[in-house]
Motif scaffolding. Structure first.
Motif, PDB file in Angstrom:
ATOM      1  N   TYR A 149      44.359  15.121  33.752  1.00 32.07           N
ATOM      2  CA  TYR A 149      44.261  13.668  33.746  1.00 32.07           C
ATOM      3  C   TYR A 149      43.332  13.245  32.602  1.00 32.07           C
ATOM      4  CZ  TYR A 149      46.271  14.032  38.442  1.00 32.07           C
ATOM      5  OH  TYR A 149      47.086  14.303  39.509  1.00 32.07           O
ATOM      6  N   ASP A 150      43.288  11.962  32.340  1.00 33.55           N
ATOM      7  CA  ASP A 150      42.469  11.439  31.251  1.00 33.55           C
ATOM      8  C   ASP A 150      40.990  11.756  31.433  1.00 33.55           C
ATOM      9  OD1 ASP A 150      44.690  10.445  30.007  1.00 33.55           O
ATOM     10  OD2 ASP A 150      44.465   8.397  30.796  1.00 33.55           O
ATOM     11  N   ASP A 151      40.551  11.924  32.689  1.00 28.69           N
ATOM     12  CA  ASP A 151      39.138  12.213  32.937  1.00 28.69           C
ATOM     13  C   ASP A 151      38.815  13.703  32.826  1.00 28.69           C
ATOM     14  OD1 ASP A 151      40.316  13.236  35.204  1.00 28.69           O
ATOM     15  OD2 ASP A 151      39.389  11.823  36.604  1.00 28.69           O
ATOM     16  N   GLY A 152      39.803  14.526  32.412  1.00 29.13           N
ATOM     17  CA  GLY A 152      39.569  15.956  32.239  1.00 29.13           C
ATOM     18  C   GLY A 152      39.874  16.786  33.459  1.00 29.13           C
ATOM     19  N   ARG A 153      40.217  16.151  34.544  1.00 26.17           N
ATOM     20  CA  ARG A 153      40.493  16.851  35.797  1.00 26.17           C
ATOM     21  C   ARG A 153      41.875  17.494  35.748  1.00 26.17           C
ATOM     22  NH1 ARG A 153      42.438  13.906  40.516  1.00 26.17           N
ATOM     23  NH2 ARG A 153      42.170  12.126  39.112  1.00 26.17           N
ATOM     24  N   PRO A 154      42.011  18.779  36.137  1.00 23.10           N
ATOM     25  CA  PRO A 154      43.336  19.416  36.141  1.00 23.10           C
ATOM     26  C   PRO A 154      44.266  18.727  37.138  1.00 23.10           C
ATOM     27  CG  PRO A 154      41.589  21.055  36.341  1.00 23.10           C
ATOM     28  CD  PRO A 154      40.946  19.719  36.541  1.00 23.10           C
ATOM     29  N   THR A 155      45.516  18.592  36.759  1.00 24.58           N
ATOM     30  CA  THR A 155      46.483  18.022  37.697  1.00 24.58           C
ATOM     31  C   THR A 155      46.686  18.951  38.885  1.00 24.58           C
ATOM     32  OG1 THR A 155      48.215  18.955  36.289  1.00 24.58           O
ATOM     33  CG2 THR A 155      47.731  16.602  36.035  1.00 24.58           C
ATOM     34  N   PHE A 156      46.601  20.250  38.634  1.00 21.58           N
ATOM     35  CA  PHE A 156      46.717  21.231  39.715  1.00 21.58           C
ATOM     36  C   PHE A 156      45.740  22.372  39.478  1.00 21.58           C
ATOM     37  CE2 PHE A 156      51.082  19.474  39.697  1.00 21.58           C
ATOM     38  CZ  PHE A 156      51.194  19.101  41.041  1.00 21.58           C
ATOM     39  N   ILE A 157      45.156  22.875  40.543  1.00 22.06           N
ATOM     40  CA  ILE A 157      44.454  24.149  40.522  1.00 22.06           C
ATOM     41  C   ILE A 157      45.131  25.050  41.545  1.00 22.06           C
ATOM     42  CG2 ILE A 157      42.234  23.266  39.722  1.00 22.06           C
ATOM     43  CD1 ILE A 157      41.258  23.322  42.615  1.00 22.06           C
ATOM     44  N   PHE A 158      44.952  26.362  41.399  1.00 22.53           N
ATOM     45  CA  PHE A 158      45.711  27.319  42.191  1.00 22.53           C
ATOM     46  C   PHE A 158      44.769  28.275  42.930  1.00 22.53           C
ATOM     47  CE2 PHE A 158      48.255  25.643  38.849  1.00 22.53           C
ATOM     48  CZ  PHE A 158      49.505  25.477  39.406  1.00 22.53           C
ATOM     49  N   TYR A 159      45.273  28.834  44.010  1.00 20.31           N
ATOM     50  CA  TYR A 159      44.504  29.755  44.842  1.00 20.31           C
ATOM     51  C   TYR A 159      45.197  31.114  44.881  1.00 20.31           C
ATOM     52  CZ  TYR A 159      41.543  26.062  46.804  1.00 20.31           C
ATOM     53  OH  TYR A 159      40.633  25.044  46.971  1.00 20.31           O
ATOM     54  N   ARG A 160      44.395  32.167  44.683  1.00 21.32           N
ATOM     55  CA  ARG A 160      44.903  33.526  44.821  1.00 21.32           C
ATOM     56  C   ARG A 160      43.789  34.397  45.402  1.00 21.32           C
ATOM     57  NH1 ARG A 160      45.076  35.187  38.369  1.00 21.32           N
ATOM     58  NH2 ARG A 160      42.821  35.463  38.103  1.00 21.32           N
ATOM     59  N   MET A 161      44.099  35.629  45.757  1.00 25.96           N
ATOM     60  CA  MET A 161      43.078  36.529  46.275  1.00 25.96           C
ATOM     61  C   MET A 161      42.151  36.985  45.148  1.00 25.96           C
ATOM     62  SD  MET A 161      45.042  38.794  49.201  1.00 25.96           S
ATOM     63  CE  MET A 161      46.499  39.152  48.228  1.00 25.96           C
ATOM     64  N   ARG A 162      40.886  37.194  45.495  1.00 22.28           N
ATOM     65  CA  ARG A 162      39.862  37.537  44.497  1.00 22.28           C
ATOM     66  C   ARG A 162      39.410  38.980  44.671  1.00 22.28           C
ATOM     67  NH1 ARG A 162      33.941  36.246  44.577  1.00 22.28           N
ATOM     68  NH2 ARG A 162      34.368  35.082  46.494  1.00 22.28           N
ATOM     69  N   ALA A 163      39.348  39.696  43.549  1.00 25.48           N
ATOM     70  CA  ALA A 163      38.832  41.061  43.563  1.00 25.48           C
ATOM     71  C   ALA A 163      37.304  41.042  43.585  1.00 25.48           C
ATOM     72  CB  ALA A 163      39.326  41.819  42.337  1.00 25.48           C
ATOM     73  N   ASP A 164      36.729  42.115  44.022  1.00 21.05           N
ATOM     74  CA  ASP A 164      35.274  42.231  44.057  1.00 21.05           C
ATOM     75  C   ASP A 164      34.691  42.006  42.665  1.00 21.05           C
ATOM     76  OD1 ASP A 164      35.444  42.814  46.724  1.00 21.05           O
ATOM     77  OD2 ASP A 164      35.327  44.991  46.444  1.00 21.05           O
ATOM     78  N   ASN A 165      33.567  41.297  42.636  1.00 20.66           N
ATOM     79  CA  ASN A 165      32.811  41.026  41.408  1.00 20.66           C
ATOM     80  C   ASN A 165      33.479  40.020  40.479  1.00 20.66           C
ATOM     81  OD1 ASN A 165      30.827  42.969  42.178  1.00 20.66           O
ATOM     82  ND2 ASN A 165      32.152  44.602  41.370  1.00 20.66           N
ATOM     83  N   ASP A 166      34.632  39.480  40.843  1.00 17.52           N
ATOM     84  CA  ASP A 166      35.246  38.428  40.041  1.00 17.52           C
ATOM     85  C   ASP A 166      34.601  37.084  40.365  1.00 17.52           C
ATOM     86  OD1 ASP A 166      36.965  40.063  38.710  1.00 17.52           O
ATOM     87  OD2 ASP A 166      38.755  39.525  39.870  1.00 17.52           O
ATOM     88  N   PRO A 167      34.559  36.155  39.408  1.00 14.78           N
ATOM     89  CA  PRO A 167      34.000  34.823  39.691  1.00 14.78           C
ATOM     90  C   PRO A 167      34.903  34.089  40.693  1.00 14.78           C
ATOM     91  CG  PRO A 167      35.064  34.834  37.553  1.00 14.78           C
ATOM     92  CD  PRO A 167      35.027  36.271  38.020  1.00 14.78           C
ATOM     93  N   VAL A 168      34.331  33.111  41.372  1.00 15.59           N
ATOM     94  CA  VAL A 168      35.071  32.401  42.398  1.00 15.59           C
ATOM     95  C   VAL A 168      36.065  31.410  41.786  1.00 15.59           C
ATOM     96  CG1 VAL A 168      33.445  30.477  42.674  1.00 15.59           C
ATOM     97  CG2 VAL A 168      34.816  31.240  44.639  1.00 15.59           C
ATOM     98  N   ILE A 169      35.862  31.044  40.523  1.00 19.25           N
ATOM     99  CA  ILE A 169      36.816  30.210  39.800  1.00 19.25           C
ATOM    100  C   ILE A 169      36.942  30.733  38.386  1.00 19.25           C
ATOM    101  CG2 ILE A 169      35.018  28.512  39.221  1.00 19.25           C
ATOM    102  CD1 ILE A 169      37.214  26.368  39.217  1.00 19.25           C
ATOM    103  N   THR A 170      38.168  30.792  37.888  1.00 19.40           N
ATOM    104  CA  THR A 170      38.398  31.345  36.567  1.00 19.40           C
ATOM    105  C   THR A 170      39.470  30.553  35.851  1.00 19.40           C
ATOM    106  OG1 THR A 170      38.833  33.412  35.350  1.00 19.40           O
ATOM    107  CG2 THR A 170      40.212  32.966  37.268  1.00 19.40           C
ATOM    108  N   GLU A 171      39.544  30.735  34.549  1.00 19.47           N
ATOM    109  CA  GLU A 171      40.550  30.088  33.734  1.00 19.47           C
ATOM    110  C   GLU A 171      41.463  31.142  33.138  1.00 19.47           C
ATOM    111  OE1 GLU A 171      40.115  26.261  31.051  1.00 19.47           O
ATOM    112  OE2 GLU A 171      39.422  28.022  29.946  1.00 19.47           O
ATOM    113  N   ILE A 172      42.767  30.992  33.363  1.00 15.08           N
ATOM    114  CA  ILE A 172      43.715  31.951  32.805  1.00 15.08           C
ATOM    115  C   ILE A 172      44.009  31.570  31.359  1.00 15.08           C
ATOM    116  CG2 ILE A 172      46.089  32.801  32.915  1.00 15.08           C
ATOM    117  CD1 ILE A 172      46.012  32.598  35.874  1.00 15.08           C
ATOM    118  N   PRO A 173      43.813  32.495  30.421  1.00 13.79           N
ATOM    119  CA  PRO A 173      44.073  32.160  29.015  1.00 13.79           C
ATOM    120  C   PRO A 173      45.553  31.885  28.763  1.00 13.79           C
ATOM    121  CG  PRO A 173      43.440  34.479  29.252  1.00 13.79           C
ATOM    122  CD  PRO A 173      43.356  33.869  30.612  1.00 13.79           C
TER     123      PRO A 173
END
Length: 367
Positions: free
Chosen positions: A343-367
């Motif tokens: 959106y114009d304010d920088g907010r993603p239109t969608f964010i997604f949920y998947r299972m997290r491996a140990d030591n991974d951050p709780v939120i990440t950006e896929i390149p």
């Protein structure tokens, strides 16, 4: 919207379209969430569809039970050297590997396959087929792939992300190009495919409150429809399926391209391509295992953005739903996809949920 679910699930996310059954033990109640991106801009005139047929030779075709853009259901053979003598051939034939999925007729205006150098593709039911070419009794390569995705997938993509599909489409003169790909549409379609895979792994339709009778009626297509239309007495897994949702009418109209107003037809055309590629497995999962999506609020994104920069490993309540809402899949990881518009304010239109491996951050950006 949050939906309470109960079920079991294996600790893998198979990206398959066929149903299977694997025992993996009971798990705790599960919650899934979704939200449609309705805060998008209106459709400019230059993005309206053309009524002129666009007929091209291709190695892959995407069809829909609800129809496609003019000319996109006509198979036209390329001028390949191995087919150079089709005009003098005495016997020229095309065969569908499964006529119950895709039938063949001469192209409109032509007496036969030879005269039209191709065929009119008639979708009968969801599935994937190959069209074989036989010239004077000799089969010629390569064969041509044709996919008919479940119409419900097309409908939900249009209803959830109509303007994102439209503005992300690679189109020329009112036609969406065959190689056009929608990052948003692909991510949403991957979530649906992953849910089908999770049900297949767990053997439990109740995982996503899917109707078991519909799920197993005619898999894999019926599994997609069951996942999309799944609901309880009070809530729906995908918002536009809800009769009270503002996008429900659009969802219903996307049952057929001709039911849609012009402003949504190019979005529909992009949805056909996206749904077909995800359904036949030719498209990879850009989310790498997402099982849910939603649109964050302004306040939630402010919190999530700080966490994203800091590579945090704990999700504060102010950031929105987290492990407590997904106990069966915990720990979960939120995924921000740069190719999905904001959106114009920088907010993603969608964010997604998947299972997290140990030591991974709780939120990440896929390149």
């Amino acid at each position: 919207m949050l939906v309470n679910l109960t079920g079991k699930v294996c600790r893998t996310l198979p990206l398959v379209i066929l149903l299977g059954a694997m025992a993996c033990g009971p798990l705790s109640p599960l919650r899934f969430l979704h939200s449609s991106a309705s805060e998008t801009e209106t459709t400019p005139d230059e993005l309206l569809p053309s009524t002129e047929p666009r007929i091209e030779a291709a190695e892959r075709y995407a069809l829909a039970l609800g129809g496609v853009a003019p000319g996109r259901d006509e198979l036209l053979l390329a001028e390949r050297p191995e087919l150079a003598n089709t005009t003098t051939a005495t016997d020229f034939r095309l065969f569908s590997s499964n006529p119950k999925v895709v039938g063949l007729l001469p192209r409109p205006g032509f007496a036969d396959f030879l005269q039209g150098r191709g065929a009119w593709l008639i979708p009968q039911r969801p599935g994937a087929v190959t069209i074989r070419i036989q010239l004077d009794g000799t089969e010629r390569d390569p064969s041509i792939a044709v996919t008919v995705p479940p119409q419900a997938v097309i409908q939900i993509l249009v209803a959830e992300a109509q303007n994102l599909l439209l503005h992300g489409a690679h189109q020329t003169a009112g036609h969406v190009e065959r190689d056009s790909r929608s990052p948003t549409g692909s991510a949403l379609a991957a979530v649906i495919r992953n849910r089908v895979g999770l049900i297949g792994s767990s053997g439990d339709p109740g995982l996503f409150v899917a109707d078991a009778e519909l799920l197993y009626a005619d898999p894999p297509a019926s599994a997609y429809e069951a996942v999309i239309t799944a609901h309880t007495a009070t809530s729906y897994q995908f918002s536009p399926v809800d009769p009270d949702d503002p996008n429900h009418e659009l969802y219903e109209h996307a049952e057929a391209r001709g039911f849609l107003s012009e402003e949504f037809q190019l979005a529909y055309d992009q949805a056909v391509l996206t749904a077909a590629a995800m359904y036949d497995g030719s498209a990879d999962d850009p989310t790498h295992g997402a099982f849910a999506f939603r649109s964050p609020t302004d306040e939630e994104w402010a919190c999530l953005n700080i966490l994203l920069v800091a590579h945090g490993d704990t999700l504060p309540a102010a950031c929105g739903p987290g492990d407590e809402d997904f106990p069966t899949l915990a720990p979960v990881q939120l995924v921000v996809m740069p190719d999905v518009p904001r959106y114009d304010d920088g907010r993603p239109t969608f964010i997604f949920y998947r299972m997290r491996a140990d030591n991974d951050p709780v939120i990440t950006e896929i390149p």
